[in-house]
Design an enzyme around this catalytic site. Structure first.
Site: not given
Length: 463
Positions: A302, A384
């Site tokens: 995040e 990611d």
């Protein structure tokens, strides 16, 4: 120059007896057909009984079967509710329901409201509320079935009937509280700024959107959920250290009682993308079912979105899209043939014009949704990769698999369906991009020193 072009286009499109209704209904039918064809393609994938090769080392067959069953149940629900919604939309357009509700709104105001509330703006606001109320009532059986039958069957629904009804009432109250001033300002700007209204409307909606991003976590979320500070401990220390390392302006770590309504897991941060302090909010369900390092890995992902300005870029794109919509709306706002074909022969209410314009615009929205999904999927890969670069490859892979299992998300997808409906890459694609090597049955395996956080450890009161 833009305005001159739009005015010429408006004159060219305002043609008597042009079949706008047939065009809009045709667009709606084409979109409905496309959606169901995509759903059929996905349903065939959901009938597979073999775990995708990339997940065979990490997902047990029983878990995969349950995920497939959940996906099929949601697909069937989507098909039935889609037929109902399309039939409702078709009837609304074909039988000229808009002018009927518009007339009823005017009659109610004339009979019960003071004279100062007899104008188009007041009538438009009442029209919106009545139309929304009809939609709400018509959708109650589907909303009830989704929460108390479908989600209940697979163990996700945690709501009581009382909470479900309370949420509905709160939603209606918020609609009135925010809808009246925003709707009034929206229509007033159009009425008072002439043919260049779309510039002013765009600036106004930017202010509304930024204000909503500020107000939502402070006022709205606490109306529906309880937020508590994350208890001091190893996880809090690790996340604060990570935020400091990345220069993330963290003001508070909070835990939200998502388990009050659902067993699904998540985490997010709040705050304006470019200024001010921000909060990180973690679902209690994520803490219950993941190890500390796995939660940390999810938050690293995040924070990757923040570090790479994804929120700012999405806000910019949404504003560009809004400007495009408002500018194009100026072409149709006075289109007599459009209003007449839907039963408005003597008056041309601005809000009705905006509704009809959106019906015309729907095919382009499908294309834009496809392009936006392609873009947001690339952002997910970037976030990611950011977490992997920070050293969370193993933990992020394990947490993605756990989240997939906990949420019973579809573990495979038809590529065409996924392009239109998935803003995130499917699990196998994300693991492959991360170079995930696999961990036999990661869904049930935990390191001895990485036990999940229990509810008792979080000091979250039971409600």
């Amino acid at each position: 120059m833009i305005q001159v072009f739009l005015q010429r286009l408006a004159r060219w499109l305002d043609r008597p007896l042009f079949p706008w209704k047939k065009l809009v209904i045709g667009f709606s039918l084409a979109e409905f057909t496309l959606e169901n064809w995509l759903l059929f393609r996905q349903y065939k994938v959901l009938q597979r009984t073999t775990v995708p090769k990339a997940l065979q080392a990490d997902i047990e067959t029983t878990t995969f079967d349950k995920s497939q069953a959940y996906g099929r149940a949601k697909a069937k629900f989507s098909f039935v509710s889609g037929i109902f919604n399309h039939a409702k939309s078709f009837a609304t357009l074909y039988f000229n329901v808009y002018p009927i509700i518009w007339a009823v709104s005017g009659s109610i105001l004339a009979r019960y409201a003071p004279v100062r509330f007899s104008g188009e703006i007041s009538q438009s606001l009442l029209f919106v509320y009545l139309f929304g109320l009809i939609d709400l009532v018509a959708g109650i059986p589907f909303a009830y079935y989704h929460s108390f039958v479908l989600e209940e069957k697979f163990g996700f629904n945690k709501m009581t009937l009382k909470l479900w009804i309370t949420d509905m009432i709160k939603g209606q109250a918020l609609t009135i509280a925010f809808g009246i001033p925003i709707g009034s300002a929206f229509l007033s700007i159009i009425k008072s700024t002439g043919q260049s209204f779309f510039y002013y409307l765009w600036v106004f909606m930017l202010v509304v959107q930024v204000s909503a991003m500020t107000i939502y976590p402070i006022l709205i979320v606490p109306m529906f959920n309880k937020l508590e500070p994350l208890k001091p401990g190893k996880l809090k220390e690790s996340v604060e250290a990570l935020a400091s390392r990345l220069q993330f302006p963290l003001s508070e770590l909070q835990v939200i009682d998502g388990s009050k309504r659902s067993a699904h897991s998540n985490a997010y941060f709040t705050g304006l993308p470019w200024i001010g302090k921000k909060k990180i909010v973690i679902y209690d369900t994520l803490l219950e079912k993941s190890s500390e390092k796995e939660v940390e890995a999810v938050l690293a992902h995040e924070l990757g979105h923040w570090k790479m300005n994804h929120t700012s870029r999405l806000l910019f794109i949404s504003q560009a899209h809004l400007f495009y919509i408002f500018a194009l709306f100026s072409v149709f706002i006075e289109n007599k043939s459009l209003y007449a074909d839907f039963g408005f022969h003597k008056e041309r209410p601005v809000f009705i014009g905006f509704l009809l314009f959106n019906e015309i615009l729907s095919p382009t929205d499908s294309i834009l949704k496809l392009l936006l999904n392609i873009w947001t999927r690339s952002m997910e890969y970037e976030a990611d990769a950011f977490a992997v670069k920070l050293g969370y490859a193993s933990e992020l892979g394990a947490s993605l698999i756990k989240l997939q299992i906990q949420n019973l998300s579809s573990m495979d997808a038809d590529w065409f369906y996924s392009s239109f409906h998935h803003s995130h890459p499917i699990l196998t694609e994300r693991l492959k991009a991360m170079g995930w090597s696999g961990d036999k049955h990661a869904s049930s395996k935990k390191a001895d020193n990485e036990k999940p956080l229990k509810a008792a450890d979080r000091e979250i009161p039971e409600l």
